[in-house]
Design a protein around this motif. Sequence first.
Motif, PDB file in Angstrom:
ATOM      1  N   GLN A 168       0.821  -1.205   0.000  1.00 42.97           N
ATOM      2  CA  GLN A 168       0.000   0.000   0.000  1.00 42.97           C
ATOM      3  C   GLN A 168       0.862   1.264   0.000  1.00 42.97           C
ATOM      4  O   GLN A 168       0.612   2.192   0.759  1.00 42.97           O
ATOM      5  N   ALA A 169       1.842   1.315  -0.852  1.00 43.57           N
ATOM      6  CA  ALA A 169       2.721   2.490  -0.890  1.00 43.57           C
ATOM      7  C   ALA A 169       1.936   3.746  -1.232  1.00 43.57           C
ATOM      8  O   ALA A 169       2.158   4.811  -0.628  1.00 43.57           O
ATOM      9  N   ASN A 170       1.020   3.641  -2.189  1.00 47.97           N
ATOM     10  CA  ASN A 170       0.232   4.814  -2.589  1.00 47.97           C
ATOM     11  C   ASN A 170      -0.698   5.268  -1.468  1.00 47.97           C
ATOM     12  O   ASN A 170      -0.762   6.459  -1.120  1.00 47.97           O
ATOM     13  N   TYR A 171      -1.402   4.329  -0.873  1.00 50.36           N
ATOM     14  CA  TYR A 171      -2.335   4.632   0.213  1.00 50.36           C
ATOM     15  C   TYR A 171      -1.594   5.152   1.444  1.00 50.36           C
ATOM     16  O   TYR A 171      -2.001   6.140   2.063  1.00 50.36           O
ATOM     17  N   SER A 172      -0.483   4.502   1.800  1.00 50.77           N
ATOM     18  CA  SER A 172       0.292   4.917   2.972  1.00 50.77           C
ATOM     19  C   SER A 172       0.840   6.323   2.795  1.00 50.77           C
ATOM     20  O   SER A 172       0.806   7.139   3.726  1.00 50.77           O
ATOM     21  N   ALA A 173       1.353   6.626   1.594  1.00 47.97           N
ATOM     22  CA  ALA A 173       1.899   7.956   1.334  1.00 47.97           C
ATOM     23  C   ALA A 173       0.807   9.015   1.414  1.00 47.97           C
ATOM     24  O   ALA A 173       1.009  10.101   1.975  1.00 47.97           O
ATOM     25  N   ALA A 174      -0.368   8.706   0.854  1.00 51.87           N
ATOM     26  CA  ALA A 174      -1.474   9.666   0.900  1.00 51.87           C
ATOM     27  C   ALA A 174      -1.939   9.906   2.327  1.00 51.87           C
ATOM     28  O   ALA A 174      -2.193  11.046   2.733  1.00 51.87           O
ATOM     29  N   LYS A 175      -2.040   8.835   3.104  1.00 50.83           N
ATOM     30  CA  LYS A 175      -2.505   8.974   4.484  1.00 50.83           C
ATOM     31  C   LYS A 175      -1.471   9.675   5.360  1.00 50.83           C
ATOM     32  O   LYS A 175      -1.834  10.401   6.296  1.00 50.83           O
TER      33      LYS A 175
END
Length: 301
Positions: A168-175
């Motif tokens: 979840q690199a994209n989700y983690s970065a956004a959060k």
Amino acid sequence: MSRMSEGRTVIVTGAGRGLGRAHALAFAAAGANVVVNDLDVGLDGTIGTEGSAHQIVAEIRAAGGEAIAHGGDVATGAGAASLIAAALETYGRLDTLVNNAGFLRDRMLVNLDEDDWDAVVRVHLKGHFLPLKHAAAHWRAEAKAGRTPVARVVNTSSGAGLLGSLGQANYSAAKAGIVALTLVAAAELTRYGIQVNAIAPAARTRMTEHTFAETMAAPGAGFDSMAPENVSPLVVWLGSAASEGVTGRIFEAEGGRITVMEGWRAGPTADKGARWTPEEAGETALKLLGEAEAPGAVYGA
């Protein structure tokens, strides 16, 4: 039922299902007028036609509450502006914004497409920024006109944004970006009567159904620890006048547990007073790491 939000107008984005739905129903039960925003997207962001926002509005009205539906895309300037306008045109005021909309496109980093990165960062991070920007502009104008609001913003981060999560690199970065956005907004907007906080919830929703099994906290206990409704009481409180003085904070909420999260702050340090050599810098870094607390494990590691 507490009427903590009596007379307030509350926007909840992504309120057609899961956490957003639970928040919208909880605010309505607490006396708020609720603007239920949902674009009706699938788990991966595909737009559908289920009319979930209208379904939640009908549910709120059937229980004696007041709500309207908004189907705009809050990750666009026009959609976010129309969301704020809908609250003001219908109820004549806006008191609380709960940013919650989001979806997932999980991939391991080397398999993560650029489109998957852009789509998730867009809806989570941009979809927080734009409603916050337009709401804050309204509240600032109110404050400058001598009508300082009792305004509240509750953003939605995640444990993935605090610790990271495999796949979840994209989700983690956004959060993680939402946490930073929360801190900056809290610092900039407090002068206008606006408090900005964030939650990192753990609950069973469409996005976590493969992570959290449909089980109770304990057999026969009668308490579903992963129910989204467990998170909403904290959100209602943060979105109310009762939370006066609380801003720039991140809360983890899961089941019956609430935790104040403590983020980056200076740990062990060394100052030579001059430029280090690479060897000295490495030796010093290892010494400081030996004195520092170990970081939390990335989810899934």
